[in-house]
Write an enzyme that holds these catalytic residues in place. Structure first.
Site, PDB file in Angstrom:
ATOM      1  N   LYS A  37       0.849  -1.194   0.000  1.00 23.64           N
ATOM      2  CA  LYS A  37       0.000   0.000   0.000  1.00 23.64           C
ATOM      3  C   LYS A  37       0.879   1.237   0.000  1.00 23.64           C
ATOM      4  O   LYS A  37       1.956   1.224   0.580  1.00 23.64           O
ATOM      5  CB  LYS A  37      -0.869   0.017   1.259  1.00 23.64           C
ATOM      6  CG  LYS A  37      -2.013  -0.972   1.219  1.00 23.64           C
ATOM      7  CD  LYS A  37      -2.928  -0.786   2.407  1.00 23.64           C
ATOM      8  CE  LYS A  37      -4.050  -1.817   2.394  1.00 23.64           C
ATOM      9  NZ  LYS A  37      -4.976  -1.681   1.255  1.00 23.64           N
ATOM     10  N   ARG A  82     -10.273 -11.570   0.919  1.00 23.78           N
ATOM     11  CA  ARG A  82     -11.101 -12.585   0.254  1.00 23.78           C
ATOM     12  C   ARG A  82     -10.431 -13.952   0.309  1.00 23.78           C
ATOM     13  O   ARG A  82     -11.115 -14.979   0.287  1.00 23.78           O
ATOM     14  CB  ARG A  82     -11.396 -12.134  -1.188  1.00 23.78           C
ATOM     15  CG  ARG A  82     -10.179 -11.873  -2.027  1.00 23.78           C
ATOM     16  CD  ARG A  82     -10.488 -11.037  -3.270  1.00 23.78           C
ATOM     17  NE  ARG A  82     -10.731  -9.617  -2.945  1.00 23.78           N
ATOM     18  CZ  ARG A  82     -11.027  -8.677  -3.835  1.00 23.78           C
ATOM     19  NH1 ARG A  82     -11.142  -8.997  -5.110  1.00 23.78           N
ATOM     20  NH2 ARG A  82     -11.218  -7.424  -3.461  1.00 23.78           N
ATOM     21  N   ASP A 101      -2.662  -7.474  -2.049  1.00 22.92           N
ATOM     22  CA  ASP A 101      -3.486  -6.575  -1.234  1.00 22.92           C
ATOM     23  C   ASP A 101      -4.959  -6.982  -1.246  1.00 22.92           C
ATOM     24  O   ASP A 101      -5.755  -6.455  -0.473  1.00 22.92           O
ATOM     25  CB  ASP A 101      -3.318  -5.129  -1.718  1.00 22.92           C
ATOM     26  CG  ASP A 101      -3.761  -4.110  -0.686  1.00 22.92           C
ATOM     27  OD1 ASP A 101      -3.994  -4.508   0.470  1.00 22.92           O
ATOM     28  OD2 ASP A 101      -3.861  -2.918  -1.039  1.00 22.92           O
ATOM     29  N   GLU A 104      -6.225  -9.539   0.035  1.00 24.52           N
ATOM     30  CA  GLU A 104      -5.957 -10.683   0.923  1.00 24.52           C
ATOM     31  C   GLU A 104      -7.177 -11.131   1.713  1.00 24.52           C
ATOM     32  O   GLU A 104      -7.289 -12.299   2.070  1.00 24.52           O
ATOM     33  CB  GLU A 104      -4.812 -10.317   1.895  1.00 24.52           C
ATOM     34  CG  GLU A 104      -5.205  -9.518   3.147  1.00 24.52           C
ATOM     35  CD  GLU A 104      -5.818  -8.160   2.872  1.00 24.52           C
ATOM     36  OE1 GLU A 104      -5.581  -7.619   1.777  1.00 24.52           O
ATOM     37  OE2 GLU A 104      -6.555  -7.630   3.733  1.00 24.52           O
TER      38      GLU A 104
HETATM   39  N1  BES Z   1      -8.422  -3.815   3.681  1.00 23.84           N
HETATM   40  C1  BES Z   1      -8.453  -3.372   2.342  1.00 23.84           C
HETATM   41  C2  BES Z   1      -9.717  -2.582   2.014  1.00 23.84           C
HETATM   42  C3  BES Z   1      -9.866  -1.262   2.715  1.00 23.84           C
HETATM   43  C4  BES Z   1      -9.449  -0.106   2.083  1.00 23.84           C
HETATM   44  C5  BES Z   1     -10.439  -1.177   3.947  1.00 23.84           C
HETATM   45  C6  BES Z   1      -9.582   1.106   2.710  1.00 23.84           C
HETATM   46  C7  BES Z   1     -10.589   0.048   4.589  1.00 23.84           C
HETATM   47  C8  BES Z   1     -10.155   1.188   3.959  1.00 23.84           C
HETATM   48  C9  BES Z   1      -8.372  -4.557   1.397  1.00 23.84           C
HETATM   49  O1  BES Z   1      -7.611  -5.610   1.836  1.00 23.84           O
HETATM   50  C10 BES Z   1      -7.749  -4.048   0.144  1.00 23.84           C
HETATM   51  O2  BES Z   1      -6.612  -3.698   0.181  1.00 23.84           O
HETATM   52  N2  BES Z   1      -8.522  -4.010  -0.919  1.00 23.84           N
HETATM   53  C11 BES Z   1      -8.064  -3.562  -2.168  1.00 23.84           C
HETATM   54  C12 BES Z   1      -8.502  -4.595  -3.180  1.00 23.84           C
HETATM   55  C13 BES Z   1      -7.782  -4.524  -4.487  1.00 23.84           C
HETATM   56  C14 BES Z   1      -6.319  -4.788  -4.327  1.00 23.84           C
HETATM   57  C15 BES Z   1      -8.412  -5.508  -5.425  1.00 23.84           C
HETATM   58  C16 BES Z   1      -8.673  -2.202  -2.462  1.00 23.84           C
HETATM   59  O3  BES Z   1      -9.755  -1.905  -1.958  1.00 23.84           O
HETATM   60  O4  BES Z   1      -8.059  -1.423  -3.163  1.00 23.84           O
HETATM   61 ZN    ZN Z   2      -7.425  -5.841   3.859  1.00 23.84          ZN
HETATM   62 MN    MN Z   3      -5.583  -5.425   1.374  1.00 17.57          MN
END
Ligand code: BES
Ligand code: ZN
Ligand code: MN
Length: 508
Positions: free
Chosen positions: A277, A350, A346, A348
């Site tokens: 991230k 799912r 990222d 993860e």
């Molecule tokens: N935990 C995050 C989602 C998230 C983002 C929660 C912001 C709270 C605030 C999740 O694991 C994630 O990183 N999702 C990605 C998915 C993508 C890589 C397909 C996302 O939302 O960008």
């Molecule tokens: Zn996450």
């Molecule tokens: Mn993630």
């Protein structure tokens, strides 16, 4: 914070330090009971109502100082009767709790039924009082240090007087409030402390206290069971991943009754892994909130002794960068034999939910499944951060989840999931991929579509038939500003909704 809040229906002989009432906008004439009360208070309320600046706007709290009868009178504004929602009362009660705490009040007397003009739902009102005061009393100061030592030393308790018709439900409200606060405390605990091991220990000790059966599938067992997703995500973590299983099985439930299965994502910290991230966006301790909601809900369900068979599954892992961490391009095989290429480390959540859903549906044969996860940033883009996204494949389940959300003040809105969405995830060298590379189309639905491959026996080749609700709580699990009775920080979103839903459960 009050050390303790005691709810009682016995009224102290001495003059109350604080009296709490509420009014609607349309009430130009005081309800009869409030007229009597105002007389005892020397008429301060009637006088205040004549002033130009007087308002009972929604959620506004006014403090009056009567010349007799009570030290303080708190008046909660409920706005218009037509648009009234219990959330307004929750906000008002939350504000009152803050004010009485500042004034070091130790005994309050509530007189809220008269505002409903004889059509009061005592159970709902009592529940709201117990719940709101408990939620508003939440503080998380375990990690405040020398700078704040004197604040932490203040110790007061509060007694809340209410009519006896409201007492039982007020206590239930406080029970649910306590469970929500437990979820918030775990959520707020920093990732250097709250690792998967810590979450496991917390579940074990909570389960012992309320009488839940708690079994833990550790990472060795998970590996031998073929839970490739959970193992992959957690293999770079500071402590190993685990799948926590909590079960509430009341003696009275029918032997053949199928349980309801709750599943919650508990990624104790989400760096994104090798798909790292960006620095600015990496405050990810709240990525365990889906799991914490399930833990809180299980505590509430057991403590309320609800007569419904419920299992709660919490897959927990830490998504880190490490020499042994999983990589983009890794292909993992899940519990149900589905394979997925990790196109993005990222995505993860799912992966760990997949194994929990596949294992849980096979093991417990549930009548319905509800999963909660901070799964995608995309759900916030779609819906904002005041409601959760919901994907539900069964209308009765949708009604039950939605109604519970409305009643609890935890809103959700339904989004579609079609075969086309599942098809988007087709893999080249694997069955599926965990996210479409570079494609943010239907972003939060991609998450739901991925999970759909794991709910029930038919899931690998067809849309799940088991009634299933997926709630993406990425936007609602924490708030950036106070929204009383909640303060900035984790909300425990889901605990109250699930407790409400299970309290009113109708078999599917
Ligand atoms: N935990 C995050 C989602 C998230 C983002 C929660 C912001 C709270 C605030 C999740 O694991 C994630 O990183 N999702 C990605 C998915 C993508 C890589 C397909 C996302 O939302 O960008
Ligand atoms: Zn996450
Ligand atoms: Mn993630």
């Amino acid at each position: 914070m009050y050390q303790k809040i005691t709810l009682t229906s016995s009224v102290s002989k001495s003059q109350p330090q604080a009296l709490i009432i509420a009014l609607f906008q349309e009430q130009d004439k005081l309800p009869r009971a409030y007229q009597v009360l105002d007389k005892e208070l020397g008429g301060c309320l009637g006088q205040a109502m004549k002033r130009d600046e007087f308002t009972v706007a929604s959620g506004k709290v006014t403090c009056l100082y009567p010349t007799q009868g009570a030290d303080r009178l708190y008046l909660i504004g409920l706005g218009s009767r037509d648009t009234f929602k219990y959330d307004t009362l929750r906000t008002g009660l939350g504000k009152v709790l803050q004010l009485v705490k500042e004034a070091a009040v130790t005994r309050v007397h509530t007189e809220l039924a008269p505002v409903f003009n004889g059509s009061v739902d005592h159970a709902k009102l009592g529940f709201t009082i117990g719940e709101s005061f408990t939620l508003a009393n939440f503080t998380f100061d375990d990690y405040k240090g020398a700078v704040n030592a004197s604040d932490k030393a203040r110790k007061l308790s509060l007694t809340v007087e209410l009519p006896k018709e409201q007492l039982k439900s007020a206590k239930d409200g406080a029970t649910v409030g306590d469970a929500t606060n437990f979820a918030r405390t775990l959520a707020a605990t920093p990732p250097n402390v709250a690792n998967p091991d810590f979450i496991v220990k917390q579940c074990r000790s909570m389960s012992r206290k309320v009488g839940l059966k708690c079994t833990v599938i550790d990472s060795k067992k998970a590996k031998s069971l073929g839970m490739g997703g959970l193992v992959a995500v957690g293999q770079g973590g500071s402590t190993p991943p685990a799948l926590i299983c909590m079960e509430h099985k009341p003696a009275k439930t029918k032997a053949n009754a199928k349980p309801i299965m709750l599943v919650g994502k508990a990624v104790t910290f989400d760096t994104g892994g090798y798909s790292l991230k960006p620095g600015g966006g990496m405050g990810m301790k709240y990525d365990k909130c889906g799991g914490m909601a399930v833990i809180g809900a299980m505590q509430a369900i057991a403590a309320l002794k609800l007569n419904v068979h419920v299992v709660g599954l919490v897959p927990t892992a830490e998504n880190m960068v490490d020499t042994v961490a999983y990589r983009p391009n890794d292909i993992v095989t899940f519990f149900n034999g589905v394979t997925a290429e990790v196109t993005n480390t990222d995505a993860e959540g799912r992966l760990i939910l997949a194994d929990a859903l596949a294992y849980g549906t096979k093991t417990y044969k549930p009548q319905a499944v509800i999963d909660l996860a901070t799964l995608t940033g995309g759900v916030v883009v779609a819906l904002g951060s005041f409601c959760a996204g919901a994907w539900v494949n069964d209308s009765s389940l949708h009604q039950q989840v939605f109604d519970a959300g409305e009643a609890a003040g935890e809103r959700l809105w339904r989004l579609p999931l079609w075969q086309e969405h599942r098809d988007m995830l087709k893999g080249t060298h694997s069955d599926i991929v965990n996210s479409c590379v570079g494609v943010r189309d239907a972003h939060p639905i991609q998450g739901a579509a991925f999970l759909s491959y794991f709910v029930g026996d038919e899931a690998p080749t067809a849309m799940p038939k088991t009634p299933w609700a997926h709630l993406d709580i990425a936007g609602t699990s924490d708030i950036k500003d106070d929204k009383l009775p909640f303060v900035k920080g984790p909300t425990g979103f889901g605990v109250r909704l699930l407790a409400e839903m299970i309290s009113n459960w109708k078999d599917i």
